[in-house]
Design a protein around this motif. Sequence first.
Motif, PDB file in Angstrom:
ATOM      1  N   LYS A   3       0.834  -1.201   0.000  1.00 60.09           N
ATOM      2  CA  LYS A   3       0.000   0.000   0.000  1.00 60.09           C
ATOM      3  C   LYS A   3       0.865   1.246   0.000  1.00 60.09           C
ATOM      4  O   LYS A   3       1.905   1.300   0.654  1.00 60.09           O
ATOM      5  CB  LYS A   3      -0.914  -0.005   1.236  1.00 60.09           C
ATOM      6  CG  LYS A   3      -2.038  -1.027   1.157  1.00 60.09           C
ATOM      7  CD  LYS A   3      -2.944  -0.962   2.362  1.00 60.09           C
ATOM      8  CE  LYS A   3      -4.058  -1.983   2.247  1.00 60.09           C
ATOM      9  NZ  LYS A   3      -4.930  -1.996   3.452  1.00 60.09           N
ATOM     10  N   GLY A   4       0.404   2.247  -0.729  1.00 57.58           N
ATOM     11  CA  GLY A   4       1.109   3.520  -0.754  1.00 57.58           C
ATOM     12  C   GLY A   4       2.223   3.608  -1.782  1.00 57.58           C
ATOM     13  O   GLY A   4       2.792   4.684  -1.970  1.00 57.58           O
ATOM     14  N   PHE A   5       2.521   2.492  -2.453  1.00 59.57           N
ATOM     15  CA  PHE A   5       3.577   2.534  -3.469  1.00 59.57           C
ATOM     16  C   PHE A   5       3.035   3.182  -4.737  1.00 59.57           C
ATOM     17  O   PHE A   5       2.043   2.726  -5.308  1.00 59.57           O
ATOM     18  CB  PHE A   5       4.078   1.114  -3.778  1.00 59.57           C
ATOM     19  CG  PHE A   5       5.179   1.075  -4.811  1.00 59.57           C
ATOM     20  CD1 PHE A   5       6.460   1.487  -4.497  1.00 59.57           C
ATOM     21  CD2 PHE A   5       4.922   0.647  -6.107  1.00 59.57           C
ATOM     22  CE1 PHE A   5       7.474   1.466  -5.443  1.00 59.57           C
ATOM     23  CE2 PHE A   5       5.925   0.619  -7.065  1.00 59.57           C
ATOM     24  CZ  PHE A   5       7.211   1.029  -6.721  1.00 59.57           C
ATOM     25  N   GLN A   6       3.683   4.239  -5.183  1.00 59.82           N
ATOM     26  CA  GLN A   6       3.223   5.001  -6.353  1.00 59.82           C
ATOM     27  C   GLN A   6       3.873   4.423  -7.615  1.00 59.82           C
ATOM     28  O   GLN A   6       4.926   4.896  -8.055  1.00 59.82           O
ATOM     29  CB  GLN A   6       3.558   6.480  -6.181  1.00 59.82           C
ATOM     30  CG  GLN A   6       2.934   7.116  -4.959  1.00 59.82           C
ATOM     31  CD  GLN A   6       1.416   7.134  -5.024  1.00 59.82           C
ATOM     32  OE1 GLN A   6       0.834   7.464  -6.063  1.00 59.82           O
ATOM     33  NE2 GLN A   6       0.762   6.772  -3.937  1.00 59.82           N
ATOM     34  N   PHE A   7       3.244   3.410  -8.176  1.00 59.68           N
ATOM     35  CA  PHE A   7       3.849   2.685  -9.290  1.00 59.68           C
ATOM     36  C   PHE A   7       4.026   3.555 -10.524  1.00 59.68           C
ATOM     37  O   PHE A   7       5.089   3.530 -11.162  1.00 59.68           O
ATOM     38  CB  PHE A   7       2.998   1.459  -9.638  1.00 59.68           C
ATOM     39  CG  PHE A   7       3.546   0.662 -10.790  1.00 59.68           C
ATOM     40  CD1 PHE A   7       4.761   0.007 -10.690  1.00 59.68           C
ATOM     41  CD2 PHE A   7       2.839   0.574 -11.992  1.00 59.68           C
ATOM     42  CE1 PHE A   7       5.277  -0.730 -11.755  1.00 59.68           C
ATOM     43  CE2 PHE A   7       3.341  -0.157 -13.055  1.00 59.68           C
ATOM     44  CZ  PHE A   7       4.568  -0.804 -12.938  1.00 59.68           C
ATOM     45  N   ASP A   8       3.005   4.322 -10.881  1.00 59.59           N
ATOM     46  CA  ASP A   8       3.096   5.172 -12.077  1.00 59.59           C
ATOM     47  C   ASP A   8       4.232   6.186 -11.952  1.00 59.59           C
ATOM     48  O   ASP A   8       4.969   6.436 -12.920  1.00 59.59           O
ATOM     49  CB  ASP A   8       1.768   5.904 -12.328  1.00 59.59           C
ATOM     50  CG  ASP A   8       0.671   4.963 -12.786  1.00 59.59           C
ATOM     51  OD1 ASP A   8       0.995   3.829 -13.212  1.00 59.59           O
ATOM     52  OD2 ASP A   8      -0.516   5.339 -12.709  1.00 59.59           O
ATOM     53  N   THR A   9       4.372   6.764 -10.768  1.00 57.50           N
ATOM     54  CA  THR A   9       5.453   7.719 -10.527  1.00 57.50           C
ATOM     55  C   THR A   9       6.807   7.019 -10.630  1.00 57.50           C
ATOM     56  O   THR A   9       7.748   7.545 -11.241  1.00 57.50           O
ATOM     57  CB  THR A   9       5.301   8.355  -9.127  1.00 57.50           C
ATOM     58  OG1 THR A   9       4.027   8.994  -9.058  1.00 57.50           O
ATOM     59  CG2 THR A   9       6.402   9.373  -8.854  1.00 57.50           C
ATOM     60  N   TYR A  10       6.893   5.840 -10.029  1.00 54.34           N
ATOM     61  CA  TYR A  10       8.130   5.049 -10.068  1.00 54.34           C
ATOM     62  C   TYR A  10       8.531   4.759 -11.513  1.00 54.34           C
ATOM     63  O   TYR A  10       9.689   4.968 -11.904  1.00 54.34           O
ATOM     64  CB  TYR A  10       7.920   3.746  -9.306  1.00 54.34           C
ATOM     65  CG  TYR A  10       9.100   2.788  -9.353  1.00 54.34           C
ATOM     66  CD1 TYR A  10      10.121   2.869  -8.411  1.00 54.34           C
ATOM     67  CD2 TYR A  10       9.183   1.805 -10.329  1.00 54.34           C
ATOM     68  CE1 TYR A  10      11.203   1.998  -8.436  1.00 54.34           C
ATOM     69  CE2 TYR A  10      10.265   0.930 -10.373  1.00 54.34           C
ATOM     70  CZ  TYR A  10      11.271   1.033  -9.419  1.00 54.34           C
ATOM     71  OH  TYR A  10      12.331   0.167  -9.472  1.00 54.34           O
ATOM     72  N   MET A  11       7.582   4.289 -12.316  1.00 54.47           N
ATOM     73  CA  MET A  11       7.869   3.942 -13.714  1.00 54.47           C
ATOM     74  C   MET A  11       8.297   5.173 -14.512  1.00 54.47           C
ATOM     75  O   MET A  11       9.247   5.108 -15.308  1.00 54.47           O
ATOM     76  CB  MET A  11       6.643   3.300 -14.361  1.00 54.47           C
ATOM     77  CG  MET A  11       6.320   1.905 -13.864  1.00 54.47           C
ATOM     78  SD  MET A  11       7.567   0.662 -14.315  1.00 54.47           S
ATOM     79  CE  MET A  11       7.184   0.414 -16.054  1.00 54.47           C
ATOM     80  N   ALA A  12       7.606   6.284 -14.302  1.00 54.71           N
ATOM     81  CA  ALA A  12       7.930   7.516 -15.041  1.00 54.71           C
ATOM     82  C   ALA A  12       9.328   8.013 -14.678  1.00 54.71           C
ATOM     83  O   ALA A  12      10.102   8.406 -15.560  1.00 54.71           O
ATOM     84  CB  ALA A  12       6.886   8.593 -14.740  1.00 54.71           C
ATOM     85  N   GLU A  13       9.656   7.983 -13.392  1.00 51.85           N
ATOM     86  CA  GLU A  13      10.977   8.460 -12.950  1.00 51.85           C
ATOM     87  C   GLU A  13      12.095   7.571 -13.479  1.00 51.85           C
ATOM     88  O   GLU A  13      13.125   8.056 -13.960  1.00 51.85           O
ATOM     89  CB  GLU A  13      11.022   8.513 -11.418  1.00 51.85           C
ATOM     90  CG  GLU A  13      10.192   9.656 -10.832  1.00 51.85           C
ATOM     91  CD  GLU A  13      10.157   9.640  -9.312  1.00 51.85           C
ATOM     92  OE1 GLU A  13      10.643   8.650  -8.703  1.00 51.85           O
ATOM     93  OE2 GLU A  13       9.628  10.605  -8.723  1.00 51.85           O
ATOM     94  N   LYS A  14      11.895   6.251 -13.397  1.00 51.98           N
ATOM     95  CA  LYS A  14      12.927   5.323 -13.877  1.00 51.98           C
ATOM     96  C   LYS A  14      13.070   5.416 -15.400  1.00 51.98           C
ATOM     97  O   LYS A  14      14.184   5.358 -15.934  1.00 51.98           O
ATOM     98  CB  LYS A  14      12.592   3.878 -13.479  1.00 51.98           C
ATOM     99  CG  LYS A  14      12.612   3.613 -11.988  1.00 51.98           C
ATOM    100  CD  LYS A  14      13.979   3.779 -11.369  1.00 51.98           C
ATOM    101  CE  LYS A  14      14.006   3.288  -9.932  1.00 51.98           C
ATOM    102  NZ  LYS A  14      15.185   3.739  -9.185  1.00 51.98           N
TER     103      LYS A  14
END
Length: 298
Positions: A3-14
């Motif tokens: 919970k709370g993991f921002q997957f879309d943000t993670y993917m965009a940043e990486k």
Amino acid sequence: MVKGFQFDTYMAEKATLVNNALEEAVPLQEPLKIHEAMRYSLLAGGKRVRPILCLASCELVGGAESRAMAMALAVEMVHTMSLIHDDLPCMDNDDLRRGKPTNHKVYGDDTAVLAGDALLSLAFEHLATRTIGVGPDRVVQAISELASAVGSLGLVAGQIVDISSEGKQDVDLNKLEYIHVHKTAKLLEAAVVGGAVLGGGNSDEVERVRKYARSIGLLFQVVDDILDVTKSSEELGKTAGKDLLSDKATYPKLMGLDGAKKFAGELLATAVEELGFFDAGRAAPLHHLAHYIAYRQN
């Protein structure tokens, strides 16, 4: 799922990190035509799933992502080479890739072949010379993983069996799995295993991520087959329905659409099970990436 993991943000940043590093790794220089062709396909976008898997795997075992960045880029270079060559008239003869005309349509068959060759060579040079903060034994192990994924017992094996199986009626599930384990899953496996090796993972951790990678690698192709018969070319960014037209064996063709979807669910469950042995926070990106691969729409 954590919970709370921002997957879309993670993917965009990486993806931004990877794209910037790729831009720097293949500058526009003489001879201009070959570097233009290399950059055309390498920088054409895409989801960057393979390099992100590599970075996430490195961080899973406690390594800094900088240790795996060269490997991540190398995997993407190899993947792009495989797409350029796969699209050629002598292979799958495709006109569209990532929503753009394929490399040979823009630069010609001869330059497309050479662009793929150059990317393959650069991948290993980059991995060997640009990996930082890692001992030579682990760098050699990562190079070996990538090389075995591409050669005559890896990607090439899957491609040659795939080509020789077109239009034949004797392709069963075992042969289909062989094709896709080698043509698709092996490179994903190299990305994930290479990341764990360079991140400092022990032998048990490396084998667990290997099992995870084999499951999501095959899952990637099962989902690809499903999308090929359920989505349009516009939605996919590549030619839809091509497998049906060329009479290729696919999972929906051999198992039915519902059977293929059920198999995808089983592969996802197997992958997620292997992550249960790691810290949940560090495993969150790989957990979400497995679900992303399972439920992607293009």
